[in-house]
Design an enzyme around this catalytic site. Structure first.
Site, PDB file in Angstrom:
ATOM      1  N   THR A  37       7.636  52.582 -20.040  1.00 15.78           N
ATOM      2  CA  THR A  37       8.882  53.196 -19.581  1.00 15.78           C
ATOM      3  C   THR A  37       8.913  53.345 -18.066  1.00 15.78           C
ATOM      4  O   THR A  37       7.858  53.438 -17.434  1.00 15.78           O
ATOM      5  CB  THR A  37       9.016  54.588 -20.241  1.00 15.78           C
ATOM      6  N   ASP A  38      10.117  53.441 -17.510  1.00 12.62           N
ATOM      7  CA  ASP A  38      10.247  53.699 -16.065  1.00 12.62           C
ATOM      8  C   ASP A  38       9.894  55.149 -15.717  1.00 12.62           C
ATOM      9  O   ASP A  38       9.760  55.486 -14.542  1.00 12.62           O
ATOM     10  CB  ASP A  38      11.660  53.355 -15.566  1.00 12.62           C
ATOM     11  N   GLU A  39       9.764  56.004 -16.742  1.00 12.57           N
ATOM     12  CA  GLU A  39       9.522  57.425 -16.454  1.00 12.57           C
ATOM     13  C   GLU A  39       8.153  57.670 -15.827  1.00 12.57           C
ATOM     14  O   GLU A  39       7.923  58.717 -15.224  1.00 12.57           O
ATOM     15  CB  GLU A  39       9.698  58.259 -17.735  1.00 12.57           C
ATOM     16  N   LYS A  85       2.362  58.102 -21.235  1.00 13.24           N
ATOM     17  CA  LYS A  85       2.661  56.672 -21.093  1.00 13.24           C
ATOM     18  C   LYS A  85       1.973  56.104 -19.846  1.00 13.24           C
ATOM     19  O   LYS A  85       1.467  54.984 -19.853  1.00 13.24           O
ATOM     20  CB  LYS A  85       4.178  56.437 -21.022  1.00 13.24           C
ATOM     21  N   TYR A 124       5.295  63.472 -21.891  1.00 10.89           N
ATOM     22  CA  TYR A 124       5.592  62.112 -22.376  1.00 10.89           C
ATOM     23  C   TYR A 124       5.254  61.072 -21.310  1.00 10.89           C
ATOM     24  O   TYR A 124       4.498  60.132 -21.552  1.00 10.89           O
ATOM     25  CB  TYR A 124       7.071  61.989 -22.783  1.00 10.89           C
TER      26      TYR A 124
HETATM   27  P1  NAD Z   1      10.870  55.545 -31.496  1.00  8.46           P
HETATM   28  O1  NAD Z   1      10.439  56.964 -31.344  1.00  8.46           O
HETATM   29  O2  NAD Z   1      12.245  55.242 -31.976  1.00  8.46           O
HETATM   30  O3  NAD Z   1       9.872  54.766 -32.468  1.00  8.46           O
HETATM   31  C1  NAD Z   1       8.486  54.923 -32.395  1.00  8.46           C
HETATM   32  C2  NAD Z   1       7.865  54.221 -33.608  1.00  8.46           C
HETATM   33  O4  NAD Z   1       6.445  54.358 -33.506  1.00  8.46           O
HETATM   34  C3  NAD Z   1       8.270  54.829 -34.948  1.00  8.46           C
HETATM   35  O5  NAD Z   1       8.577  53.804 -35.866  1.00  8.46           O
HETATM   36  C4  NAD Z   1       7.044  55.614 -35.384  1.00  8.46           C
HETATM   37  O6  NAD Z   1       6.916  55.711 -36.792  1.00  8.46           O
HETATM   38  C5  NAD Z   1       5.923  54.788 -34.759  1.00  8.46           C
HETATM   39  N1  NAD Z   1       4.719  55.608 -34.503  1.00  8.46           N
HETATM   40  C6  NAD Z   1       4.649  56.800 -33.861  1.00  8.46           C
HETATM   41  N2  NAD Z   1       3.384  57.254 -33.854  1.00  8.46           N
HETATM   42  C7  NAD Z   1       2.630  56.305 -34.479  1.00  8.46           C
HETATM   43  C8  NAD Z   1       1.244  56.197 -34.771  1.00  8.46           C
HETATM   44  N3  NAD Z   1       0.386  57.152 -34.435  1.00  8.46           N
HETATM   45  N4  NAD Z   1       0.807  55.096 -35.422  1.00  8.46           N
HETATM   46  C9  NAD Z   1       1.683  54.101 -35.773  1.00  8.46           C
HETATM   47  N5  NAD Z   1       3.012  54.173 -35.546  1.00  8.46           N
HETATM   48  C10 NAD Z   1       3.477  55.257 -34.907  1.00  8.46           C
HETATM   49  O7  NAD Z   1      10.598  54.875 -30.076  1.00  8.46           O
HETATM   50  P2  NAD Z   1      11.483  53.827 -29.250  1.00  8.46           P
HETATM   51  O8  NAD Z   1      12.543  54.545 -28.532  1.00  8.46           O
HETATM   52  O9  NAD Z   1      11.814  52.690 -30.135  1.00  8.46           O
HETATM   53  O10 NAD Z   1      10.402  53.371 -28.163  1.00  8.46           O
HETATM   54  C11 NAD Z   1       9.475  52.332 -28.457  1.00  8.46           C
HETATM   55  C12 NAD Z   1       8.583  52.115 -27.258  1.00  8.46           C
HETATM   56  O11 NAD Z   1       9.367  51.778 -26.114  1.00  8.46           O
HETATM   57  C13 NAD Z   1       7.770  53.350 -26.871  1.00  8.46           C
HETATM   58  O12 NAD Z   1       6.479  52.937 -26.494  1.00  8.46           O
HETATM   59  C14 NAD Z   1       8.523  53.932 -25.676  1.00  8.46           C
HETATM   60  O13 NAD Z   1       7.653  54.613 -24.807  1.00  8.46           O
HETATM   61  C15 NAD Z   1       9.062  52.667 -25.041  1.00  8.46           C
HETATM   62  N6  NAD Z   1      10.317  52.839 -24.289  1.00  8.46           N
HETATM   63  C16 NAD Z   1      11.382  53.487 -24.844  1.00  8.46           C
HETATM   64  C17 NAD Z   1      12.580  53.615 -24.135  1.00  8.46           C
HETATM   65  C18 NAD Z   1      13.780  54.303 -24.733  1.00  8.46           C
HETATM   66  O14 NAD Z   1      14.768  54.534 -24.018  1.00  8.46           O
HETATM   67  N7  NAD Z   1      13.789  54.631 -26.012  1.00  8.46           N
HETATM   68  C19 NAD Z   1      12.673  53.095 -22.844  1.00  8.46           C
HETATM   69  C20 NAD Z   1      11.550  52.438 -22.289  1.00  8.46           C
HETATM   70  C21 NAD Z   1      10.390  52.303 -23.031  1.00  8.46           C
HETATM   71  P1  TYD Z   2      16.941  61.554 -23.080  1.00  9.48           P
HETATM   72  O1  TYD Z   2      17.876  60.725 -23.918  1.00  9.48           O
HETATM   73  O2  TYD Z   2      16.101  62.586 -23.739  1.00  9.48           O
HETATM   74  O3  TYD Z   2      16.054  60.517 -22.264  1.00  9.48           O
HETATM   75  P2  TYD Z   2      14.999  60.786 -21.061  1.00  9.48           P
HETATM   76  O4  TYD Z   2      14.775  62.225 -20.902  1.00  9.48           O
HETATM   77  O5  TYD Z   2      13.806  60.085 -21.586  1.00  9.48           O
HETATM   78  O6  TYD Z   2      15.622  60.147 -19.869  1.00  9.48           O
HETATM   79  O7  TYD Z   2      17.794  62.279 -21.954  1.00  9.48           O
HETATM   80  C1  TYD Z   2      18.625  61.545 -21.060  1.00  9.48           C
HETATM   81  C2  TYD Z   2      19.219  62.536 -20.087  1.00  9.48           C
HETATM   82  O8  TYD Z   2      20.105  63.424 -20.795  1.00  9.48           O
HETATM   83  C3  TYD Z   2      18.184  63.429 -19.408  1.00  9.48           C
HETATM   84  O9  TYD Z   2      18.605  63.690 -18.069  1.00  9.48           O
HETATM   85  C4  TYD Z   2      18.241  64.725 -20.215  1.00  9.48           C
HETATM   86  C5  TYD Z   2      19.700  64.786 -20.645  1.00  9.48           C
HETATM   87  N1  TYD Z   2      19.942  65.490 -21.935  1.00  9.48           N
HETATM   88  C6  TYD Z   2      20.877  66.516 -22.010  1.00  9.48           C
HETATM   89  O10 TYD Z   2      21.518  66.880 -21.005  1.00  9.48           O
HETATM   90  N2  TYD Z   2      21.047  67.144 -23.213  1.00  9.48           N
HETATM   91  C7  TYD Z   2      20.371  66.794 -24.326  1.00  9.48           C
HETATM   92  O11 TYD Z   2      20.558  67.432 -25.404  1.00  9.48           O
HETATM   93  C8  TYD Z   2      19.433  65.704 -24.243  1.00  9.48           C
HETATM   94  C9  TYD Z   2      18.644  65.276 -25.447  1.00  9.48           C
HETATM   95  C10 TYD Z   2      19.256  65.074 -23.025  1.00  9.48           C
END
Ligand code: NAD
Ligand code: TYD
Length: 351
Positions: A132-134, A161, A157
């Site tokens: 992630t970019d975070e 990461k 988080y």
């Molecule tokens: P998600 O939370 O929707 O899915 C996570 C998946 O991992 C689930 O299917 C869960 O069952 C599985 N999982 C969790 N713990 C586990 C374990 N101990 N063993 C095996 N499986 C396990 O996540 P997402 O949003 O699809 O993100 C996927 C990846 O992409 C993550 O690594 C996240 O850091 C990265 N990512 C997410 C975003 C975003 O905006 N969602 C952006 C950039 C990077």
């Molecule tokens: P989120 O979707 O949790 O992603 P991330 O924190 O990983 O960027 O949140 C996106 C933005 O929205 C973040 O600035 C937090 C804000 N936010 C709210 O204002 N209210 C909410 O209930 C949630 C879940 C997020």
């Protein structure tokens, strides 16, 4: 079968889109989904592809070293695309250790299993870590995260990461493991668990529940449609250079409050509502601790070197996403029962 690829976290949001893409595009690959099926893992996300002959599901926790070794022995994968993670910042503030276990230790377990199984014969092998970019922390009013921006995580988080990214690079530098890493901006789209901003707010507008905007609502994120992230992962997995990192983003920055207003307007329009959901439901609540002010990705490298760029505009992607949630109320009601309600209470009550 040309190749066997492990996709970890394939029942989650991004993983399920990636699996659908890979299964369709590479019928000659065996795609093995390694997922513990936590609250975020949902096999309904894959119901349309689960009977494909090149798809395999293994319910496994990446904390289980023996089970991972056995799966490496059984399938002999050439590639790992690692997405399994605890992925929500607010949950990481409530229970950081879950993030240390899965994101840090789980990642190192997978690295160890790959290193052991591939035993120095890395020809044709690849370990791809999705991040992630975070990890880069927070930007001021201007500037972008590049691949060389120093890490500066602020939430449990992003710290977990960041740690996992460092381990992946250390295994490349120390043992020669053929790794590649990508750091992507915020994703949105169908099948996202309604704890993250966009699906939570779509669900709340549908339910006519308050929309809890943290702080002043002026926090900024760079949003990418999930299917474009899956396409980028496919490109990097096949064409990215070993040992490299690629930033993925859409040059698409939005302040939270502007997204919320756009989203309310679109839901009102699509459902024929005559009263404004934005006026009725937006509620400013106590801020998230350690809240990063602004994220923005410089995606020049992946664009120039691999020819990737997003395929849909934010307005198109958001409209498609809202249509999906409006058409999939059963999916929404399944994932918002039980555990979801106790999480919601804990996270938002008294805020
Ligand atoms: P998600 O939370 O929707 O899915 C996570 C998946 O991992 C689930 O299917 C869960 O069952 C599985 N999982 C969790 N713990 C586990 C374990 N101990 N063993 C095996 N499986 C396990 O996540 P997402 O949003 O699809 O993100 C996927 C990846 O992409 C993550 O690594 C996240 O850091 C990265 N990512 C997410 C975003 C975003 O905006 N969602 C952006 C950039 C990077
Ligand atoms: P989120 O979707 O949790 O992603 P991330 O924190 O990983 O960027 O949140 C996106 C933005 O929205 C973040 O600035 C937090 C804000 N936010 C709210 O204002 N209210 C909410 O209930 C949630 C879940 C997020």
């Amino acid at each position: 079968m040309k190749k066997t690829i492990f996709v970890t976290g394939g029942a989650g949001f991004i993983g399920s889109h990636l699996i659908r893409l890979l299964i369709g595009k590479y019928p000659e690959y065996r795609i093995v989904n390694l997922d513990a099926l936590t609250y975020a893992g949902n096999l309904e996300n894959l119901s349309d592809v689960e009977s494909s002959p090149n798809y395999f599901l293994e319910r496994v926790n990446i904390l289980d070293v023996e089970a991972l070794d056995a799966l490496f022995d059984q399938y002999q994968p050439e590639g790992v695309i690692h997405l399994a993670a605890e992925s929500h910042v607010d949950r990481s503030i409530l229970s950081p250790m879950d993030f240390v276990f899965t994101n840090v230790i789980g990642t190192v377990n997978l690295l160890n299993a790959a290193k052991k199984k591939w035993a120095g014969n890395f020809e044709g092998k690849r370990f791809y870590h999705v991040s992630t970019d975070e990890v880069f922390g927070s930007l001021g009013e201007t500037g972008f995260f590049t691949e060389t921006t120093p890490y500066d995580p602020h939430s449990p988080y992003s710290a977990s990461k960041a740690s996992s990214d460092h381990f992946v690079r250390a295994y490349h530098d120390t043992y020669g493991l053929p790794t590649v890493v990508s750091n992507c901006s915020n994703n949105y789209g169908p099948n996202q668990f309604p704890e993250k901003l966009i699906p939570l707010f779509i669900n709340n507008v549908i339910q006519r529940k308050p929309l809890p905007v943290y702080g002043d609502g002026l926090y900024t994120r760079d949003w990418l449609f999930v299917k474009d992230h899956a396409l980028a992962i496919d490109k990097i997995f096949h064409e990215g250079l070993t040992g490299q990192t690629y930033n993925i983003g859409g040059f698409n920055e939005w302040r939270n409050i502007d997204i919320v207003k756009l989203l309310c307007g679109l839901v009102d329009e699509k459902t024929g509502r005559t009263t404004s959901s934005a006026d009725e439901l937006i509620t400013y609540v106590k801020d998230r601790p350690g809240h990063d002010r602004r994220y923005a990705i410089d995606a020049t490298k992946i664009n120039k070197e691999l020819g990737w760029s997003p395929s849909v505009t934010f307005e198109e992607g958001l409209s498609q996403t809202i249509d999906w949630y409006l058409a999939n109320t059963e999916w929404l009601s399944h994932v918002t029962s039980g555990e979801y309600n106790s999480y919601y209470e804990k996270q938002y009550k008294g805020r």
